[in-house]
Design a protein around this motif. Structure first.
Motif, PDB file in Angstrom:
ATOM      1  N   CYS A  55      -8.408  -0.504   1.193  1.00 10.70           N
ATOM      2  CA  CYS A  55      -7.905  -0.699   2.474  1.00 10.70           C
ATOM      3  C   CYS A  55      -8.609   0.224   3.444  1.00 10.70           C
ATOM      4  O   CYS A  55      -8.514   1.342   3.058  1.00 10.70           O
ATOM      5  CB  CYS A  55      -6.499  -0.558   2.627  1.00 10.70           C
ATOM      6  SG  CYS A  55      -5.895  -1.054   4.580  1.00 10.70           S
ATOM      7  N   SER A  87      -2.969  -1.842  -2.964  1.00  3.96           N
ATOM      8  CA  SER A  87      -4.206  -1.171  -2.624  1.00  3.96           C
ATOM      9  C   SER A  87      -4.272   0.170  -2.147  1.00  3.96           C
ATOM     10  O   SER A  87      -3.131   0.631  -1.723  1.00  3.96           O
ATOM     11  CB  SER A  87      -4.502  -1.977  -1.273  1.00  3.96           C
ATOM     12  OG  SER A  87      -4.681  -3.538  -1.403  1.00  3.96           O
ATOM     13  N   TYR A 142      -4.888   3.008  -0.023  1.00  2.07           N
ATOM     14  CA  TYR A 142      -4.888   2.980   1.510  1.00  2.07           C
ATOM     15  C   TYR A 142      -5.775   4.146   1.998  1.00  2.07           C
ATOM     16  O   TYR A 142      -5.481   5.464   1.814  1.00  2.07           O
ATOM     17  CB  TYR A 142      -3.711   3.159   2.003  1.00  2.07           C
ATOM     18  CG  TYR A 142      -3.181   2.837   3.369  1.00  2.07           C
ATOM     19  CD1 TYR A 142      -3.829   1.770   3.847  1.00  2.07           C
ATOM     20  CD2 TYR A 142      -2.130   3.474   3.994  1.00  2.07           C
ATOM     21  CE1 TYR A 142      -3.510   1.249   5.381  1.00  2.07           C
ATOM     22  CE2 TYR A 142      -1.678   3.228   5.415  1.00  2.07           C
ATOM     23  CZ  TYR A 142      -2.566   2.292   6.003  1.00  2.07           C
ATOM     24  OH  TYR A 142      -2.223   1.775   7.295  1.00  2.07           O
ATOM     25  N   LYS A 181       0.949  -1.224   0.122  1.00  2.00           N
ATOM     26  CA  LYS A 181      -0.027   0.158   0.038  1.00  2.00           C
ATOM     27  C   LYS A 181       0.954   1.374  -0.022  1.00  2.00           C
ATOM     28  O   LYS A 181       1.808   1.236   0.615  1.00  2.00           O
ATOM     29  CB  LYS A 181      -0.864   0.011   1.409  1.00  2.00           C
ATOM     30  CG  LYS A 181      -1.733  -1.191   1.615  1.00  2.00           C
ATOM     31  CD  LYS A 181      -2.350  -1.135   2.886  1.00  2.00           C
ATOM     32  CE  LYS A 181      -3.045  -2.520   3.353  1.00  2.00           C
ATOM     33  NZ  LYS A 181      -1.940  -3.563   3.825  1.00  2.00           N
TER      34      LYS A 181
END
Length: 311
Positions: A154, A115, A117, A84
């Motif tokens: 996330c 991902s 974040y 991330k």
């Protein structure tokens, strides 16, 4: 998922297989300030059998992780690396360059999961629509380039996920959404929503920052989060359940997470703790014990209140 083992993998919505149990480098980044020390800790995790590693750019463990993997003699394809970017990189629309930096630090050609974040409104300085369009589109571009095997989210709540899914520029479904999931906060609505959409839910356990419900924030740090706070060690319920199955409270919590079908991230420094926290496949929590743990859920957020984030 009754026949789970430490090596069990779960299939994402694009067919990529992801290990059910992973190792988070968060505490490694906090406790060790030298790459050599970080590498030695991560090497211990590799020797203990961990193959999925969760890293956040701000933990600054990328170089140590890359070196530890190369020196292990185990093929890169045997590992699953989930990364991330820092929040500031999302805010400044640097997610593509942040990805390049992560690859350079790892000295690798690809990562397995990348991902977005934290969907916090304050991060995006009042430009949520611009962020929404550019961030996920760029993540999709990175995926199409073949340098990441899956893309995910996330700490996204249902309204945030819907913003992604309803955007006309969204062509690729998020594979994973990681969010808080621990006793006192079972995150049932988000887990159910992800399941309906074919998005794997991954548990993030920040129990060392959990205390009591106190708006607008719920944090009260102890030892800066470097050591277990002992919060759950005071739970009579978890202690009784642990004694009934011959396991520690952390092992009970880890098993509870897995039996709910969530991905598990283990944070441990030291071989003994690394081994203990993954020793959770020789027992099963009964439906009654699962229900008892679920029943004490207070349904609150650790870190921020999603009701105050509407964009």
């Amino acid at each position: 998922m009754g026949n789970m083992t430490f090596d069990t993998k779960i299939k994402l919505n694009n067919g990529v297989e992801m290990p059910l149990v992973g190792y988070s480098t968060e505490i490694v980044g906090r406790m060790a300030f030298h790459d050599q020390t970080r590498k030695e800790i991560i090497a211990e995790a590799i020797e203990a059998g961990y193959r999925r590693f969760e890293i956040v750019e701000s933990d600054d463990c990328q170089r140590a992780l890359g070196d530890a993997i190369r020196e292990s003699g185990i093929a890169r394809e045997e590992f699953f690396l989930s990364c991330k970017p820092q929040i500031a990189d999302i805010r400044d629309f640097r997610y593509y360059y942040a990805f390049e930096e992560i690859l350079a630090q790892l000295q690798m050609d690809f990562v397995d999961l990348y991902s977005v974040y934290w969907p916090q409104e304050k991060v995006f300085y009042g430009y949520p629509e611009e962020w929404q369009r550019k961030a996920w589109v760029r993540f999709q571009d990175i995926y199409k380039e073949g340098r990441v095997r899956a893309i995910g989210l996330c700490h996204f709540q249902i309204p945030h996920i819907e913003k992604i899914l309803n955007d006309p520029d969204t062509k690729i479904m998020p594979a994973v959404n990681q969010d808080q999931f621990l006793p006192l906060y079972s995150n049932k609505k988000v887990r159910q929503y992800c399941s309906e959409k074919g998005i794997i839910f991954g548990a993030l356990n920040e129990e060392d920052e959990t205390r009591i419900l106190k708006k607008p924030r719920y944090r009260e740090f102890e030892n800066l989060g470097l050591h277990p706070s002992g919060f759950y060690e005071k739970s009579t319920l978890l202690k009784e359940i642990g004694e009934s199955v011959g396991k520690s409270i952390p092992q009970v919590i880890n098993r509870w997470i897995l039996q709910h079908g969530a991905l598990l991230n283990i944070k441990a420094v030291g071989r003994e703790q690394m081994e203990e926290e993954k020793d959770i496949f020789d027992f099963i929590l009964s439906e009654a014990d699962m229900a008892k743990i679920d029943a004490v859920n207070l349904d609150f957020r650790v870190g921020y209140d999603p009701e105050h984030i509407d964009f």
